[in-house]
Design a protein around this motif. Structure first.
Motif, PDB file in Angstrom:
ATOM      1  N   GLU A 182       0.821  -1.198   0.000  1.00 60.72           N
ATOM      2  CA  GLU A 182       0.000   0.000   0.000  1.00 60.72           C
ATOM      3  C   GLU A 182       0.869   1.268   0.000  1.00 60.72           C
ATOM      4  N   LYS A 183       1.906   1.283   0.846  1.00 60.77           N
ATOM      5  CA  LYS A 183       2.797   2.445   0.915  1.00 60.77           C
ATOM      6  C   LYS A 183       3.558   2.622  -0.402  1.00 60.77           C
ATOM      7  N   LEU A 184       4.010   1.512  -0.960  1.00 63.81           N
ATOM      8  CA  LEU A 184       4.742   1.571  -2.226  1.00 63.81           C
ATOM      9  C   LEU A 184       3.842   2.111  -3.333  1.00 63.81           C
ATOM     10  N   ALA A 185       2.619   1.624  -3.391  1.00 66.17           N
ATOM     11  CA  ALA A 185       1.690   2.079  -4.431  1.00 66.17           C
ATOM     12  C   ALA A 185       1.428   3.580  -4.308  1.00 66.17           C
ATOM     13  N   ALA A 186       1.272   4.055  -3.072  1.00 63.06           N
ATOM     14  CA  ALA A 186       1.000   5.482  -2.862  1.00 63.06           C
ATOM     15  C   ALA A 186       2.178   6.345  -3.314  1.00 63.06           C
TER      16      ALA A 186
END
Length: 411
Positions: free
Chosen positions: A114-118
């Protein structure tokens, strides 16, 4: 002069400190020896992506900014070709907040899908806004690709293409973190009104427990010698045509560096400089002009660039650049003109040394270069440049076969 003391912890972390008795603030700077030069051609933009990810929190500290603000501090970071730099300023009594946060994210970064995608979305949007959808945005990208054919300086810190970030997997990112973000690849520099031994004690307290990880960096591909002039002409929807001419020069530690730096100041160091006086005010060829050096760890570039006035052709500006170069190659520079730029360089250096964060950053930067003594010798080396060196450099470097010319035409 900036006094400093340096130690290397058992885990390989270099710690360099400066006691600034005039500051109520502490500056904590941590430099990781990873930039775009350490990326693979098929996976570019990762160092810049990590500049963003490092603020995404750890398991212990989900929100990095909140403790900094609670300690009355400020923080930021930047990525360049050769390294990534993170810095925090805060009141000296709160220095342990900065050391705690930096040590925590050195080994405890919590990267999730999730953090990487953001952050991928943020970086890709930045690529589009700053480099693809802005007038002259891709100019530097085109110049790099023209000048470099093998070395990773052929792409900027943002990367070659946003596709590389879009395609990055969690495993790719975790591997990059494991390879580059650890004590033996980092330099911690501190400037504060705190006893030097106390600063070393605090560095050991917060960073000493991080395990040593010796990972040999991948070799950087050397750029082959350029033997033929290169040219590229592109058309873009921009207000005015611009021209940029770049020449390969030595690296940041080369004997030529200070000569090149002084020449760039002679040419474009303010409204009384040669290029501005001759090409903007007198000949009215350009609306703006600049000459600069990239100052990279590996061999870099000396760049001339200007934006044309209506009715002026690129050929006229090229010839004007060549006239200025021939003047440097054949005619000794007036002593007053040289002294003026030397005095300005010394004044700017001394003024910069008054800022506590500049001190911490500079200590880390020169340690990264491999010669921390340059921190206090640059003015002396700059002042030693003479006419013979100026003319010799100009003859060796400003050769047609060593040039790359980018014509950026307005539609």
């Amino acid at each position: 002069m900036i006094p400093y003391t340096k130690k290397i912890l058992a885990n390989g972390l270099t710690v360099a400190v400066n006691r600034d008795r005039n500051s109520k603030l502490a500056a904590v700077n941590i430099l990781y020896k990873v930039g775009s030069r350490n990326e693979r051609p098929t996976r570019t933009g990762f160092a810049h992506l990590f500049e963003h990810l490092m603020f995404r929190g750890t398991r212990q500290v989900p929100n990095f900014d909140h403790p900094v603000q609670m300690a009355s501090g400020e923080n930021n970071a930047f990525t360049c070709n050769d390294y990534t730099d993170f810095y925090i300023t805060l009141p000296s009594p709160n220095i342990e907040t900065a050391l705690w946060l930096e040590s925590d994210r050195m080994e405890g970064l919590h990267i999730t899908d999730e953090k990487l995608a953001a952050e991928k979305k943020v970086v890709i949007e930045e690529f589009r806004q700053r480099y693809l959808n802005q007038p002259y945005g891709d100019q530097n990208l085109l110049l790099r690709d023209l000048c470099y054919k093998q070395h990773p300086y052929r792409w900027a810190a943002i990367g070659l293409t946003p596709d590389h970030i879009a395609q990055a997997t969690l495993d790719d990112v975790k591997e990059f973190y494991h390879t580059h973000y650890h004590p033996s690849n980092a330099i911690l520099s501190i400037s504060a009104d705190i006893d030097e031994e106390e600063m070393f004690r605090l560095a050991e307290k917060w960073f000493g427990g991080i395990a040593r990880r010796d990972i040999a960096p991948s070799p950087v591909v050397a750029e082959p010698l350029q033997t033929q002039a290169r040219r590229l002409t592109v058309e873009r929807d921009v207000p005015a045509t611009s021209i940029t001419v770049a020449y390969h020069m030595g690296d940041r530690l080369s004997e030529d560096f200070y000569t090149a730096d002084l020449i760039s100041d002679l040419l474009s160091g303010g409204d009384s400089s040669r290029l501005y006086m001759h090409l903007v005010k007198e000949q009215k060829l350009l609306s703006s002009v600049n000459a600069y050096i990239t100052g990279d760890m590996d061999p870099g570039l000396f760049v001339f660039t200007g934006q044309l006035l209506p009715g002026i052709t690129p050929e006229q500006v090229e010839e004007a650049f060549h006239r200025e170069i021939r003047l440097l190659q054949t005619t000794p520079t007036d002593a007053y003109e040289i002294d003026k730029v030397k005095n300005k360089f010394e004044a700017n250096t001394l003024f910069g040394e008054m800022n506590v964060m500049n001190k911490a950053m500079n200590i880390g930067f020169y340690e990264m270069l491999g010669d921390i003594t340059l921190l206090n010798r640059e003015v002396e080396l700059y002042r030693a440049v003479d006419n013979e060196q100026i003319m010799d450099f100009s003859r060796r470097i400003f050769r047609e076969e060593n040039s790359s010319t980018l014509i950026y035409k307005a539609k």
